[in-house]
Design a protein around this motif. Structure first.
Motif, PDB file in Angstrom:
ATOM      1  N   GLN A  67      18.353   9.102 -12.169  1.00 39.93           N
ATOM      2  CA  GLN A  67      19.064  10.182 -12.188  1.00 39.93           C
ATOM      3  C   GLN A  67      18.360  11.350 -11.624  1.00 39.93           C
ATOM      4  O   GLN A  67      18.953  12.454 -11.264  1.00 39.93           O
ATOM      5  CB  GLN A  67      19.449  10.585 -13.593  1.00 39.93           C
ATOM      6  N   ASP A  68      16.976  11.252 -11.671  1.00 43.45           N
ATOM      7  CA  ASP A  68      16.069  12.236 -10.839  1.00 43.45           C
ATOM      8  C   ASP A  68      15.889  11.967  -9.542  1.00 43.45           C
ATOM      9  O   ASP A  68      15.245  10.848  -9.064  1.00 43.45           O
ATOM     10  CB  ASP A  68      14.852  12.134 -11.592  1.00 43.45           C
ATOM     11  N   GLU A  69      16.094  13.185  -8.527  1.00 43.32           N
ATOM     12  CA  GLU A  69      15.784  13.038  -7.253  1.00 43.32           C
ATOM     13  C   GLU A  69      14.639  12.759  -6.785  1.00 43.32           C
ATOM     14  O   GLU A  69      14.207  11.830  -5.889  1.00 43.32           O
ATOM     15  CB  GLU A  69      16.435  14.313  -6.747  1.00 43.32           C
ATOM     16  N   ASN A  70      13.428  13.308  -7.472  1.00 48.84           N
ATOM     17  CA  ASN A  70      12.368  12.953  -7.073  1.00 48.84           C
ATOM     18  C   ASN A  70      11.812  11.447  -7.328  1.00 48.84           C
ATOM     19  O   ASN A  70      11.122  10.788  -6.700  1.00 48.84           O
ATOM     20  CB  ASN A  70      11.175  13.863  -8.046  1.00 48.84           C
ATOM     21  N   PHE A  71      12.398  11.025  -8.521  1.00 43.71           N
ATOM     22  CA  PHE A  71      12.201   9.505  -8.728  1.00 43.71           C
ATOM     23  C   PHE A  71      12.628   8.911  -7.592  1.00 43.71           C
ATOM     24  O   PHE A  71      12.320   7.636  -7.011  1.00 43.71           O
ATOM     25  CB  PHE A  71      12.698   9.032  -9.968  1.00 43.71           C
ATOM     26  N   ARG A  72      13.971   8.940  -7.416  1.00 43.34           N
ATOM     27  CA  ARG A  72      14.556   8.223  -6.126  1.00 43.34           C
ATOM     28  C   ARG A  72      14.136   8.594  -4.863  1.00 43.34           C
ATOM     29  O   ARG A  72      13.982   7.488  -4.038  1.00 43.34           O
ATOM     30  CB  ARG A  72      16.046   8.670  -5.800  1.00 43.34           C
ATOM     31  N   LYS A  73      13.051   9.629  -4.619  1.00 47.55           N
ATOM     32  CA  LYS A  73      12.433   9.795  -3.426  1.00 47.55           C
ATOM     33  C   LYS A  73      11.245   8.973  -3.467  1.00 47.55           C
ATOM     34  O   LYS A  73      10.425   8.325  -2.563  1.00 47.55           O
ATOM     35  CB  LYS A  73      12.286  11.052  -3.199  1.00 47.55           C
ATOM     36  N   ASN A  74      10.513   8.880  -4.638  1.00 48.63           N
ATOM     37  CA  ASN A  74       9.116   8.291  -4.778  1.00 48.63           C
ATOM     38  C   ASN A  74       9.131   6.717  -4.891  1.00 48.63           C
ATOM     39  O   ASN A  74       8.106   6.179  -4.460  1.00 48.63           O
ATOM     40  CB  ASN A  74       8.495   8.867  -6.170  1.00 48.63           C
ATOM     41  N   ILE A  75      10.162   6.142  -5.341  1.00 46.04           N
ATOM     42  CA  ILE A  75      10.302   4.821  -5.627  1.00 46.04           C
ATOM     43  C   ILE A  75      10.118   3.968  -4.319  1.00 46.04           C
ATOM     44  O   ILE A  75       9.712   2.786  -4.612  1.00 46.04           O
ATOM     45  CB  ILE A  75      11.616   4.415  -6.513  1.00 46.04           C
ATOM     46  N   ILE A  76      10.384   4.509  -3.142  1.00 51.19           N
ATOM     47  CA  ILE A  76      10.282   3.838  -2.011  1.00 51.19           C
ATOM     48  C   ILE A  76       8.789   3.478  -1.746  1.00 51.19           C
ATOM     49  O   ILE A  76       8.317   2.718  -0.958  1.00 51.19           O
ATOM     50  CB  ILE A  76      10.970   4.690  -0.905  1.00 51.19           C
ATOM     51  N   LEU A  98      19.747   5.072  -2.315  1.00 53.20           N
ATOM     52  CA  LEU A  98      19.417   6.187  -3.232  1.00 53.20           C
ATOM     53  C   LEU A  98      19.678   7.389  -2.601  1.00 53.20           C
ATOM     54  O   LEU A  98      19.551   8.492  -3.444  1.00 53.20           O
ATOM     55  CB  LEU A  98      17.971   5.993  -3.947  1.00 53.20           C
ATOM     56  N   ASN A  99      19.956   7.486  -1.621  1.00 55.29           N
ATOM     57  CA  ASN A  99      20.244   8.642  -0.694  1.00 55.29           C
ATOM     58  C   ASN A  99      21.776   9.107  -0.392  1.00 55.29           C
ATOM     59  O   ASN A  99      22.158   9.949   0.004  1.00 55.29           O
ATOM     60  CB  ASN A  99      19.451   8.771   0.771  1.00 55.29           C
ATOM     61  N   ASP A 100      22.376   7.957  -0.932  1.00 55.62           N
ATOM     62  CA  ASP A 100      23.597   7.860  -0.649  1.00 55.62           C
ATOM     63  C   ASP A 100      24.677   8.656  -1.884  1.00 55.62           C
ATOM     64  O   ASP A 100      24.517   8.161  -2.761  1.00 55.62           O
ATOM     65  CB  ASP A 100      24.426   6.742  -0.531  1.00 55.62           C
ATOM     66  N   GLU A 101      25.046   9.854  -1.471  1.00 52.81           N
ATOM     67  CA  GLU A 101      25.674  10.536  -2.697  1.00 52.81           C
ATOM     68  C   GLU A 101      26.736   9.755  -3.517  1.00 52.81           C
ATOM     69  O   GLU A 101      26.811   9.931  -4.750  1.00 52.81           O
ATOM     70  CB  GLU A 101      26.390  11.915  -2.047  1.00 52.81           C
TER      71      GLU A 101
END
Length: 147
Positions: A86-95, A49-52
């Protein structure tokens, strides 16, 4: 020199290619896998989820929200997760394990609230019977003065 081994190899190659799933099938399966919250957590833990490029792929997969594609989804909640991804915050928080668990619990509550109760099911059946009865009455020709 005979061409038989070449023809046989070509046939084997063709058979192999024809046995593989199509791109559409692969994307369908992947999009639906997003309904599995622990899998999404796994993607986060492994830095997908950090890979562009991967994030761009998730954006590309938004076409599944179109009705002509969405109708093939067995797990439509995957579209909600796709949107959240699609939301960067979600991608960071799901971990975060707690965040993941809260999301899973929220989804279960949502499913429970969307399941029709016995009373709702009976009401829907009654409404359908009334609708059918009204349709039949409208189709019966009017006697004595009707056209």
């Amino acid at each position: 020199m005979t061409t038989e081994p070449v023809d046989q190899q070509q046939q084997q190659y063709t058979n192999l290619i024809n046995s593989l799933p199509s791109r559409w099938e692969i994307e369908l399966e992947f999009v639906q896998s997003l309904s599995n919250i622990p899998y999404v957590n796994y993607l986060a833990q492994n830095n997908y989820l950090n890979d562009e490029s991967f994030v761009n792929y998730l954006n590309y997969l938004q076409y599944w929200t179109e009705p002509q594609y969405a109708k093939f989804l067995v797990y439509p909640n995957c579209l909600h997760i796709l949107k959240l991804l699609q939301d960067e915050n979600f991608r960071k928080n799901i971990i975060n394990q707690e965040f993941m668990n809260n999301l899973m619990n929220d989804m279960v509550k949502r499913w429970q609230n969307n399941e029709p109760s016995e009373q709702q099911a009976q009401q829907a059946q009654t409404n359908e019977e009334e609708r059918e009865k009204n349709q039949v009455q409208q189709q019966v020709p009017i006697e004595n003065g009707g056209m």
